[in-house]
Design a protein around this motif. Structure first.
Motif, PDB file in Angstrom:
ATOM      1  N   GLY A  67       0.836  -1.197   0.000  1.00 55.58           N
ATOM      2  CA  GLY A  67       0.000   0.000   0.000  1.00 55.58           C
ATOM      3  C   GLY A  67       0.865   1.238   0.000  1.00 55.58           C
ATOM      4  O   GLY A  67       2.031   1.199   0.417  1.00 55.58           O
ATOM      5  N   PRO A  68       0.335   2.361  -0.468  1.00 54.40           N
ATOM      6  CA  PRO A  68       1.113   3.607  -0.489  1.00 54.40           C
ATOM      7  C   PRO A  68       1.556   4.025   0.905  1.00 54.40           C
ATOM      8  O   PRO A  68       0.855   3.798   1.895  1.00 54.40           O
ATOM      9  CB  PRO A  68       0.130   4.633  -1.085  1.00 54.40           C
ATOM     10  N   ARG A  69       2.711   4.656   0.974  1.00 57.15           N
ATOM     11  CA  ARG A  69       3.286   5.059   2.254  1.00 57.15           C
ATOM     12  C   ARG A  69       2.426   6.081   2.986  1.00 57.15           C
ATOM     13  O   ARG A  69       2.419   6.143   4.214  1.00 57.15           O
ATOM     14  CB  ARG A  69       4.685   5.635   2.023  1.00 57.15           C
ATOM     15  N   HIS A  70       1.682   6.917   2.231  1.00 53.90           N
ATOM     16  CA  HIS A  70       0.982   8.026   2.882  1.00 53.90           C
ATOM     17  C   HIS A  70      -0.210   7.579   3.728  1.00 53.90           C
ATOM     18  O   HIS A  70      -0.777   8.383   4.465  1.00 53.90           O
ATOM     19  CB  HIS A  70       0.529   9.058   1.851  1.00 53.90           C
ATOM     20  N   ARG A 102      -0.835  -0.571   4.995  1.00 50.24           N
ATOM     21  CA  ARG A 102      -0.225  -1.867   4.695  1.00 50.24           C
ATOM     22  C   ARG A 102       1.227  -1.825   5.153  1.00 50.24           C
ATOM     23  O   ARG A 102       1.858  -0.769   5.155  1.00 50.24           O
ATOM     24  CB  ARG A 102      -0.311  -2.191   3.207  1.00 50.24           C
ATOM     25  N   PRO A 103       1.793  -2.987   5.518  1.00 50.44           N
ATOM     26  CA  PRO A 103       3.161  -2.982   6.056  1.00 50.44           C
ATOM     27  C   PRO A 103       4.250  -2.720   5.033  1.00 50.44           C
ATOM     28  O   PRO A 103       5.382  -2.403   5.406  1.00 50.44           O
ATOM     29  CB  PRO A 103       3.295  -4.385   6.667  1.00 50.44           C
ATOM     30  N   GLN A 130       4.775  15.538   2.489  1.00 51.60           N
ATOM     31  CA  GLN A 130       3.875  15.487   1.336  1.00 51.60           C
ATOM     32  C   GLN A 130       3.622  16.876   0.763  1.00 51.60           C
ATOM     33  O   GLN A 130       3.575  17.054  -0.458  1.00 51.60           O
ATOM     34  CB  GLN A 130       2.558  14.833   1.736  1.00 51.60           C
ATOM     35  N   ALA A 131       3.447  17.864   1.645  1.00 55.57           N
ATOM     36  CA  ALA A 131       3.167  19.224   1.185  1.00 55.57           C
ATOM     37  C   ALA A 131       4.340  19.784   0.387  1.00 55.57           C
ATOM     38  O   ALA A 131       4.155  20.412  -0.659  1.00 55.57           O
ATOM     39  CB  ALA A 131       2.849  20.120   2.373  1.00 55.57           C
ATOM     40  N   ILE A 132       5.570  19.560   0.878  1.00 57.73           N
ATOM     41  CA  ILE A 132       6.740  20.079   0.176  1.00 57.73           C
ATOM     42  C   ILE A 132       6.946  19.353  -1.139  1.00 57.73           C
ATOM     43  O   ILE A 132       7.271  19.965  -2.161  1.00 57.73           O
ATOM     44  CB  ILE A 132       7.983  19.975   1.081  1.00 57.73           C
ATOM     45  N   LYS A 133       6.728  18.053  -1.144  1.00 58.10           N
ATOM     46  CA  LYS A 133       6.899  17.292  -2.388  1.00 58.10           C
ATOM     47  C   LYS A 133       5.894  17.758  -3.444  1.00 58.10           C
ATOM     48  O   LYS A 133       6.247  17.919  -4.611  1.00 58.10           O
ATOM     49  CB  LYS A 133       6.730  15.799  -2.112  1.00 58.10           C
ATOM     50  N   ALA A 134       4.661  17.998  -3.027  1.00 56.19           N
ATOM     51  CA  ALA A 134       3.643  18.491  -3.958  1.00 56.19           C
ATOM     52  C   ALA A 134       4.003  19.885  -4.459  1.00 56.19           C
ATOM     53  O   ALA A 134       3.827  20.201  -5.649  1.00 56.19           O
ATOM     54  CB  ALA A 134       2.278  18.498  -3.280  1.00 56.19           C
TER      55      ALA A 134
END
Length: 647
Positions: free
Chosen positions: A364-367, A376-377, A564-568
């Motif tokens: 599953g996605p990390r976020h 998910r692991p 996430q905010a900085i990456k976006a």
């Protein structure tokens, strides 16, 4: 059955609806139309999920599809007459004339002064089939008879074809076709997937579904709530409130503890596999731990890694260790069907193969955060370097359990570590001066809102200080200290030092530009706090605080949210740059800002004084050895090679 806005008999987009199912709302709406009830009110009451009643195209197409589906169902039951009846428009038939009341008749005929018996006699002479009062013996009109037969047919058909939604049904079976198509494109093919997505993300679950906004999302939630009992799927109460307003307790209640794919803190060991009778358990009288099972033993190991901080808050090291122990524990129970304390050397080898190619249900996605049912692991197969690190950490876990007398041996000790892959110096994981200038210019133009200013503060502080993500989100106002000193020409100056607790509890001081501290002071004052950053009243306020009016006290921006905010943001500002720079920024992350700090310190701009390597490593970046930041010198490598080639 009443037509609506000249509805066509065969909608052009009928193919989109071929898998749709009829529900009770369709029948209720068509009964309302047949009886002449308000069309818009009936639409909003029974078919709101289809769209707005002002969207006449959707309304026409929906009504036409319903009528055709009704007729087709009647034909399948060998009731051609019923099929034709359902398609009839009662408005084609005249209604019976409305007869006046006895009082109205008497007034019109000038019989007010006559007795009631005389009035009735005259009334019956004028309306011989009307009966007393003109109503009791009235014969229904043909239109009324058609409507009555249609209502009977709809009741019969409803009992025959209506189904209740099931979790495994596709969203296309129950939702508006265009809405269902958008959900399917976003990876939500079934109703159970839809509920999982809603519960897994929370209030703004629809943001990641292109074409579905807040209004459509509200309609979907209304439908899910209305069908909660028949579906057996529940949308949690946390979905009704913004994420920032939810407490840890509220989030913890979203997913119950179970012997399934759950985070460590919610994973329940089956009694037969809890490790109390593990194959390699050491004699109880020699064990130095109070742990009664494998889950508690892992907890003791994690607690031993604590280097300080608030009770209940894990350090970045503890989180990394928990992740590896968690994965192994889940795999051991759910896949290997063994207690952790029963694992042998061959199990270690099998686990390494599992990590190299985990099943889809484990990914599953990390976020997705740990409270979410979508957690998910694993994200996917582990790369060689990650496999090696995983085995090193787990070897440490079993060494601890062995040293404490919980286990008799360490199955990881006998298995060779994966080959350490040669990693590049990562000199490209930095931002050039030109790229940073572009980013800084975009920050200047960013929206002047609390969220926009917070993003600007985060990017500039990360770039100026070189702090790690976990460090920048933990520093508070009281960690800043004003320092008076004299510059080269003897002139007095004041700047700020930030006291940071880094990896392993190591402490260091990091210089912070006064301009950044001033901007933080402005933000504090804007929200009613003292303008002087190091004021006593500002103690406990995080530098990366979220000044949310709904919070009693500003909370820190979470590490994942900031990342996430900085990456976006970096992905957005990449637009308009040349292809090379754009690709760099789209790949960039918060750690690139840290790398760039080290690179800038060693390269410096023209006219600036370089920072000594020793100072850059130990004081600012928090590296224990000078050799660690020497990789930043690699950014000069290409220039030296070019110069040599030219010579």
């Amino acid at each position: 059955m009443t037509k609506h806005h000249g509805a066509p008999a065969n909608p052009k987009k009928g193919k989109l609806r071929q898998d749709r199912k009829l529900h009770r709302g369709h029948f209720a709406f068509m009964r309302a139309l047949a009886q002449g009830l308000d069309e818009r009110a009936s639409w909003d009451r029974y078919l709101r999920l289809e769209g707005e009643h002002t969207d006449l195209r959707t309304v026409r197409r929906t009504i036409a599809w319903i009528r055709d589906e009704f007729a087709a169902a009647a034909k399948r039951e060998h009731k051609p007459g019923t099929a034709r009846l359902i398609l009839l428009d009662p408005d084609r038939f005249a209604s019976a004339p409305t007869l006046p009341s006895l009082a109205e008749f008497a007034a019109a005929q000038g019989l007010e002064d006559f007795s009631e018996a005389e009035q009735i006699e005259a009334y019956e002479a004028a309306y011989p089939t009307g009966g007393r009062g003109g109503r009791s013996g009235a014969r229904p009109s043909r239109r009324a008879r058609v409507i009555d037969h249609q209502l009977q047919a709809l009741r019969w058909l409803e009992g025959l074809v209506v189904q209740d939604p099931r979790p495994s049904d596709s969203v296309a079976a129950w939702l508006n076709p265009s809405l269902a198509a958008r959900l399917e494109r976003a990876g939500v093919p079934t109703l159970v997937d839809l509920v999982d997505r809603v519960n897994g993300i929370g209030a703004r679950w629809w943001v990641r579904v292109p074409g579905v906004g807040e209004l459509k999302a509200a309609r979907i939630l209304d439908w899910l709530h209305a069908n909660e009992q028949v579906l057996g799927l529940r949308v949690g109460p946390h979905v009704a409130r913004p994420r920032a307003q939810l407490t840890r307790t509220a989030l913890a209640a979203v997913v119950p503890a179970a012997s399934a794919l759950r985070p460590y803190e919610k994973f329940l060991l089956p009694p037969e596999l809890d490790g109390s009778a593990g194959r390699f358990r050491a004699p109880r009288q020699k064990c130095l731990l109070t742990a009664a099972n494998d889950h508690q033993a892992i907890g003791a190991w994690l607690a031993a890694q604590r280097s300080g901080g608030a009770e209940g808050d894990l350090s970045s090291t503890q989180r990394s260790y928990r992740k590896e122990a968690e994965r192994l524990l889940l795999w051991s129970i759910l896949e290997r069907k063994k207690a952790l304390s029963s694992l042998a050397e061959e199990d270690v080898i099998a686990y390494r193969s599992f990590l190299a190619d985990p099943p889809p249900m484990w990914r599953g996605p990390r976020h997705h955060q740990r409270w979410s049912p979508m957690w998910r692991p694993l994200e996917g197969p582990l790369k060689p370097a990650a496999l090696r690190q995983s085995q090193i950490i787990l070897k440490s876990l079993f060494a601890f359990l062995t040293s404490q007398g919980y286990l008799m041996g360490n199955p990881f000790a006998a298995v060779a570590l994966p080959t350490n892959p040669q990693r590049p110096l990562r000199s490209n994981r930095t931002l050039s001066f030109a790229q940073w200038n572009h980013i800084d210019a975009q920050l200047q133009e960013h929206a002047d809102t609390e969220t926009g200013r917070r993003l600007r503060r985060a990017v500039r502080w990360l770039h100026a200080t070189g702090l790690r993500l976990a460090e920048i989100t933990n520093v508070k106002c009281e960690d800043l200290e004003p320092i008076d000193y004299r510059i080269a020409d003897g002139e007095a100056a004041t700047d700020w030092m930030l006291h940071v607790v880094g990896k392993g509890g190591g402490k260091r001081q990091v210089p912070v530009p006064a301009k950044l501290v001033d901007e933080l002071g402005d933000e504090l004052a804007r929200h009613g706090f003292a303008r002087q950053v190091d004021a006593v009243s500002n103690r406990g306020i995080y530098v990366m605080a979220r000044f949310n009016a709904e919070l009693e006290w500003p909370a820190s921006w979470s590490a994942s949210g900031l990342s996430q905010a900085i990456k976006a943001f970096l992905a957005r500002v990449a637009e308009g740059l040349n292809e090379v720079d754009a690709q760099q920024l789209k790949k960039a992350s918060t750690h690139w800002l840290r790398h760039s700090r080290g690179s800038d310190a060693l390269q410096v701009r023209e006219g600036q004084t370089p920072i000594p390597i020793q100072g850059s490593a130990e004081t600012t970046l928090g590296h224990a050895q000078i050799g660690t930041p020497s990789k930043y010198l690699a950014t000069k490598r290409d220039e030296r090679l070019s110069a040599m080639q030219g010579a």
